[in-house]
Design a protein around this motif. Structure first.
Motif, mmCIF file in Angstrom:
data_model
loop_
_atom_site.group_PDB
_atom_site.id
_atom_site.type_symbol
_atom_site.label_atom_id
_atom_site.label_comp_id
_atom_site.label_asym_id
_atom_site.label_seq_id
_atom_site.Cartn_x
_atom_site.Cartn_y
_atom_site.Cartn_z
ATOM 1 N N SER A 85 0.831 -1.211 0.000
ATOM 2 C CA SER A 85 0.000 0.000 0.000
ATOM 3 C C SER A 85 0.862 1.257 0.000
ATOM 4 O O SER A 85 1.331 1.694 1.044
ATOM 5 N N GLY A 93 -3.649 -2.758 -0.381
ATOM 6 C CA GLY A 93 -3.194 -2.538 -1.750
ATOM 7 C C GLY A 93 -2.870 -3.879 -2.406
ATOM 8 O O GLY A 93 -2.204 -4.726 -1.807
ATOM 9 N N THR A 236 -8.670 -2.286 -2.309
ATOM 10 C CA THR A 236 -7.780 -1.139 -2.101
ATOM 11 C C THR A 236 -8.488 -0.013 -1.362
ATOM 12 O O THR A 236 -9.479 0.539 -1.855
#
Ligand code: MF3
Ligand code: CO
Ligand code: CO
Length: 274
Positions: A85, A93, A236
């Motif tokens: 991420s 992520g 995400t």
């Protein structure tokens, strides 16, 4: 292969919270050490130009080579061995061969292993290259210190509210905001168990901690507003205002006089630069 905790407590929502004994602590110690060893291993690869997909493949191979299963593969349909991420990505992520890290990025890598049935969950921030901005450095530093303040409050007789309050107080004193939508979690032979661990709170509120409880403390701090949104990939999470976000995660077990951190880095890494 059966395992039963030595007892249970109850959280404020009425969920059973397992109380683990010495054999469990030994299993969790090994799993935690492998998770943090995985994050040590990947450090040298976190360089400008690398893709997050390539990092994920290295992570998966390392875990399997050390006798572990990546806990996130197949978890609620997730298909990767890590969450990676960067920058304004808050958490979850998804590694991709199309996502290249750049000089000046800050990035969280979060890994969870299953070793002999025990879960080890750990994440830390990395600096990509040299060109890290002043604000980004401060955010990463404070997020680490906020996690450690929460850990310092994790001891018998204190409550989960004390843990969250310690994190929130340090974050907000430095004008960073705390993400509310995600928290830490109980963990042992189950990935996400009771209790839920908020990274904000009021002193004395919430479940009282007793020896044998095992959970993660994994605060996400934003440089801007606390609000987040989940992208259409279903995973995400990003800051709504696209401000930078940082996260660190440790997994702890409550002991007679404090807590044991299962995910300390074998290499001695704490916060970047490493
Ligand atoms: N490791 C994350 C945590 O700290 C969970 C990731 S679940 C995934 O709880 F499916 F997104 F990988
Ligand atoms: Co976790
Ligand atoms: Co994690």
């Amino acid at each position: 292969m059966s395992y039963e905790p030595r007892g249970y407590a109850t959280d404020t929502e009425g969920h059973k919270v397992p109380l683990h004994g010495p054999e469990a602590f030994e299993g969790l110690r090994r799993a935690g050490r492998l998770a943090s060893g995985t994050l040590d291993f990947i450090t040298a690869h976190v360089t400008p130009g690398v893709t997050t997909g390539a990092l994920d493949k290295l992570i998966e191979t390392f875990m399997r080579d050390h006798g572990a299963i990546p806990a996130t593969i197949g978890y609620k349909g997730y298909r990767h061995a890590s969450c990676i991420s960067p920058n304004h990505v808050v958490n979850h992520g998804i590694p991709s061969d199309d996502k290249r890290l750049a000089d000046g990025d800050i990035v969280n890598i979060d890994v969870t292993v299953i070793l002999d049935g025990w879960y080890g969950d750990n994440s830390r921030m990395y600096f990509v290259g040299e060109k890290i901005g002043v604000k980004a450095r401060k955010l990463v530093d404070l997020t680490y210190e906020a996690m450690m303040a929460g850990i310092a409050a994790a001891r018998p007789g204190n409550t989960l509210g004390d843990v969250g309050h310690a994190i929130q107080t340090l974050a907000e004193a430095n004008r960073f905001s705390v993400v509310r939508e995600f928290g830490g979690h109980g963990i042992g032979r189950i990935f996400h168990d009771a209790p839920h661990v908020d990274h904000f709170g009021r002193p004395g509120q919430g479940m009282t901690l007793v020896p044998g409880m095992v959970f993660t403390i994994e605060p996400m701090l934003n440089a801007g507003k606390p609000d987040v949104k989940i992208l259409s990939d279903g995973w995400t999470t990003v800051t709504r205002d696209r401000s930078l976000s940082a996260q660190f995660e440790h997994q702890v077990g409550i002991t007679e006089d404090g807590c044991e951190i299962f995910t300390l880095s074998p290499a001695g890494h704490t916060k970047p630069p490493y």
